[in-house]
Design an enzyme around this catalytic site. Sequence first.
Site, PDB file in Angstrom:
ATOM      1  N   SER A 146      56.398  48.462  72.134  1.00 13.71           N
ATOM      2  CA  SER A 146      57.860  48.519  71.702  1.00 13.71           C
ATOM      3  C   SER A 146      58.236  50.177  71.734  1.00 13.71           C
ATOM      4  CB  SER A 146      58.374  47.913  70.564  1.00 13.71           C
ATOM      5  OG  SER A 146      59.497  47.992  70.372  1.00 13.71           O
ATOM      6  N   ASP A 300      64.240  51.304  74.407  1.00  9.76           N
ATOM      7  CA  ASP A 300      63.229  51.745  74.146  1.00  9.76           C
ATOM      8  C   ASP A 300      62.089  51.179  75.472  1.00  9.76           C
ATOM      9  OD1 ASP A 300      63.234  49.010  73.689  1.00  9.76           O
ATOM     10  OD2 ASP A 300      62.036  48.886  72.097  1.00  9.76           O
ATOM     11  N   ASP A 302      60.239  49.025  76.232  1.00 11.54           N
ATOM     12  CA  ASP A 302      60.158  47.710  76.901  1.00 11.54           C
ATOM     13  C   ASP A 302      61.576  47.080  76.999  1.00 11.54           C
ATOM     14  OD1 ASP A 302      60.138  47.287  74.120  1.00 11.54           O
ATOM     15  OD2 ASP A 302      59.480  45.466  74.262  1.00 11.54           O
ATOM     16  N   ASP A 304      63.953  46.052  75.081  1.00 15.72           N
ATOM     17  CA  ASP A 304      64.325  44.859  74.315  1.00 15.72           C
ATOM     18  C   ASP A 304      65.446  45.496  73.273  1.00 15.72           C
ATOM     19  OD1 ASP A 304      62.395  46.096  72.511  1.00 15.72           O
ATOM     20  OD2 ASP A 304      61.736  44.057  71.889  1.00 15.72           O
TER      21      ASP A 304
END
Length: 572
Positions: A146, A300, A302, A304
């Site tokens: 993350s 961020d 990834d 999400d």
Amino acid sequence: MNMTWKTEWTKWSTHSELSSKLKKQMNEMIESEREDAFYKQLEFGTGGMRGELGAGPNRMNIYTIRKVTAGLAKYIEENGTEAKKRGVVIAYDSRHGSAEFALEAAKTLGAHGIKSYVFQELRPTPELSFAVRYLRAYAGIMITASHNPSEYNGYKVYGEDGAQLPPAAADVIVTHMNEIENELLLEIKDERELLSQNLVSYIGENLDQVYLDYVKGLQLNKDVANLHIVYTPLHGTGQTLMPQALQNTGFQHITIVDEQRNPGPHFSTVASPNPEEAQAFQLAIKYGKETGADLLLATDPDADRLGVAIRNNNGEYILLTGNQTGALLLYYMLSQKQEKGILPDNSVMLKTIVTSELGRAIAEDYGVQTVDTLTGFKYIAEKIDEYKKKGTKTFQFGYEESYGYLIGDFVRDKDAVQAAVMIAEAAAYYKQKRMTLYDGLIELYEKYGYYKESLTSFTLKGKDGAEQISHIVNKFREHPPTEIVGVAVEKIEDYQSGKRTNLLTAQQERMDLPSSNVLKFWLQDGSWFAIRPSGTEPKVKFYFGVRQGTENESKERLKEVKASVINLVKKI
């Protein structure tokens, strides 16, 4: 699992096939580092596992990847041949080792005869969730840490519903992991062999288009062409989908922060690739000033989580909190759906127990029920699945204060791509009315009250740190404060025992939520604070929320409550 770090150290240091890179890392460790890397297995919980890269069972490396994947493989095998055939979708972000770890997972699954669908290139977490559902796979793996710093990586597991695994399933995987005596000797298969046996398939662009079509289907208003956007993927996966998603929905003026466009594991232009932090927006703000952008967006690594910056009345860019972005999204969607006559009577909004109460006030105004869940988007996804199967409620929106939002339930995790398209649409809507998103936020505060929230974390690394975190939480549980800055504590919600206790009446009631090591304290004036140890990092988090009649009153009240609670922590 009982582990002595010196025994584990010897096992690893004498392993003949250990890579030269890991051997070098081991040789350079001082004794305290050795103990921390080898004294336990990297913990796998409902958020998966996350840790620093390096050698040892308490670090992220190919052997810990193989071990957790072998545990997942056993879990899948227990669910029969059909589960093995349906297989696992694997995606990864731009971090050190991510692509290698994804392949190691596929090679480990292949050794168990389990099919893998591996993305050819890095992709966002929400697309992984979507792909699990769309391909009817039995599980999903996302290699990501993350928004953690560059020395971290992680591993998240998704179930067949596209949501992160619930606690019961995660516990089964941990049980199987604990049965593995030596992760260094786990069997894997060769990639070419797996491809020839059709146990690995590579996926990519075709799936992108299907996902983007679903995102486009969320649009409520299409007159958005005049909005000017600056977007930064912060060296992560967002660049693969975000620009196209915005273009597909009619946005024509999109500027990408060039220095942060390309994926890279070092995140070289930021101290941390976290869109919750102001420093991550420095370049985007520079671009915004140069282009006169209405809206700045950041994701961020990834993709999400979504960060948003908007102009205030002085023309300066300010960062919205996750609670503020969530409130703006919720209000925009509910008001537009009501106006268009497409808001069902049985609508529900989902939020976590540490998310602002402003969302509840907005939802109530539109006749929409609010349901609280534990922290972690898997709990929101669980509720969506429950309502879908029962047909009792219609999901409208789910969010958490940590910059995670979900609009369309074709994904079952937070989705920055969906959220970016919708907050941009909201900004375009306000611009047509000669207003900014900031004007819209002030309208919400004037209508519902000035809600303010804050978060403070204490990071305590290593074996002693974990014990200290446990001590802090237990101290508040066993000796709770009865007042904070002169205001009585009215209720205590202990999510571990599942009990809500009214201190003023001594009455207790059960709470219908899974057990979790979280405490929440409600003051008589509606202020609250909560304590939660992180499930993926060596942190204990303190959340705060207040509501007052004016912005200054709210700021002052928040400051007082926060200082008082932190002072209590320092005395422990």
